[in-house]
Design an enzyme around this catalytic site. Structure first.
Site, PDB file in Angstrom:
ATOM      1  CG  ASP A   8     -18.031  37.022   5.142  1.00  0.00           C
ATOM      2  OD1 ASP A   8     -17.928  35.910   4.584  1.00  0.00           O
ATOM      3  OD2 ASP A   8     -17.164  37.905   5.029  1.00  0.00           O
ATOM      4  CG  MET A   9     -20.034  30.976   6.874  1.00  0.00           C
ATOM      5  SD  MET A   9     -21.022  31.000   8.391  1.00  0.00           S
ATOM      6  CE  MET A   9     -20.101  29.827   9.414  1.00  0.00           C
ATOM      7  CG  ASP A 105     -17.348  32.280   2.318  1.00  0.00           C
ATOM      8  OD1 ASP A 105     -17.875  32.755   1.299  1.00  0.00           O
ATOM      9  OD2 ASP A 105     -16.223  32.624   2.725  1.00  0.00           O
ATOM     10  CD  GLU A 106     -19.779  36.679   0.278  1.00  0.00           C
ATOM     11  OE1 GLU A 106     -20.066  37.787   0.786  1.00  0.00           O
ATOM     12  OE2 GLU A 106     -18.842  36.516  -0.519  1.00  0.00           O
TER      13      GLU A 106
END
Length: 206
Positions: A8-9, A105-106
């Site tokens: 996860d960013m 983003d994940e």
């Protein structure tokens, strides 16, 4: 045993903007809509500096401005975020083709068939993303996707959290039921009306 990673960013949209505009580093940054807090729109991402003021995703931009008027408000640049996302996903696929892309983003990775410690693999992923994009991510490791996703959020930002099956009762059951993937405000309120506030209490219900 299955070993699943959830990557996860950290505050992804805001982090991308801070990376390409260094003058925004350490400043509260709010990404959403057209970037005008006087107009209708919601927060897509807030930097950790903005989150300290209570700003969070899905909040109306006008509310975010009231909480943090000194924040820098920027429009969503989906093209740039998608470009960076593709770099990240390419890095992840170099570790295993068993990737589930669940958002810009994940992602989940299944490393069950890789004969190396999960922590070692996760650390290499974090290093690769850092070198490839200059951004940080948080990684959760667990025996399934649900636990891996909860783990990735436990020590953000720039974290690595490993939860084994033996850790579930001691580390997850004390957490709020809201931490469960899919439990939103309405479900949380319904569970509280039943006297259920923690994951452990929910696990004990028939």
């Amino acid at each position: 045993m299955r070993r699943i990673l959830h990557i996860d960013m950290d505050a992804f949209f805001a982090a991308v903007e801070q990376k390409r505009h260094p003058e925004l580093i350490d400043k509260p940054v709010v990404i959403g809509g057209e970037g005008d807090p006087t107009q209708r729109g919601v927060v897509s991402t807030a930097s950790y500096e903005a989150r300290k003021f209570g700003v969070h995703s899905a909040m109306p931009l006008r509310t975010a401005y009231k909480l943090c008027p000194q924040a820098v408000f920027l429009p969503v640049d989906y093209r740039e975020y998608s470009r960076v996302s593709e770099i990240i996903k390419h890095i992840l696929r170099e570790f295993t083709p068993l990737m589930e892309d669940v958002g810009i983003d994940e992602a989940f990775l299944d490393i069950s068939g890789i004969d190396r410690p999960a922590g070692e693999i996760a650390s290499e992923i974090k290093k690769g993303i850092g070198e490839g994009t200059g951004l940080t991510c948080s990684i959760g490791v667990g025996p399934n996707k649900l636990i891996a996703k909860i783990a990735s959020d436990m020590q953000k930002p720039d974290a690595l959290t490993i939860i084994s099956e033996g850790d579930i009762e001691s580390r997850l059951w004390p957490l709020s039921a809201r931490k469960l993937w899919g439990v939103g405000p309405k479900t949380e309120a319904h569970l509280k009306s039943m006297g259920i506030e923690t994951i452990g209490q929910l696990a004990a219900v028939p």
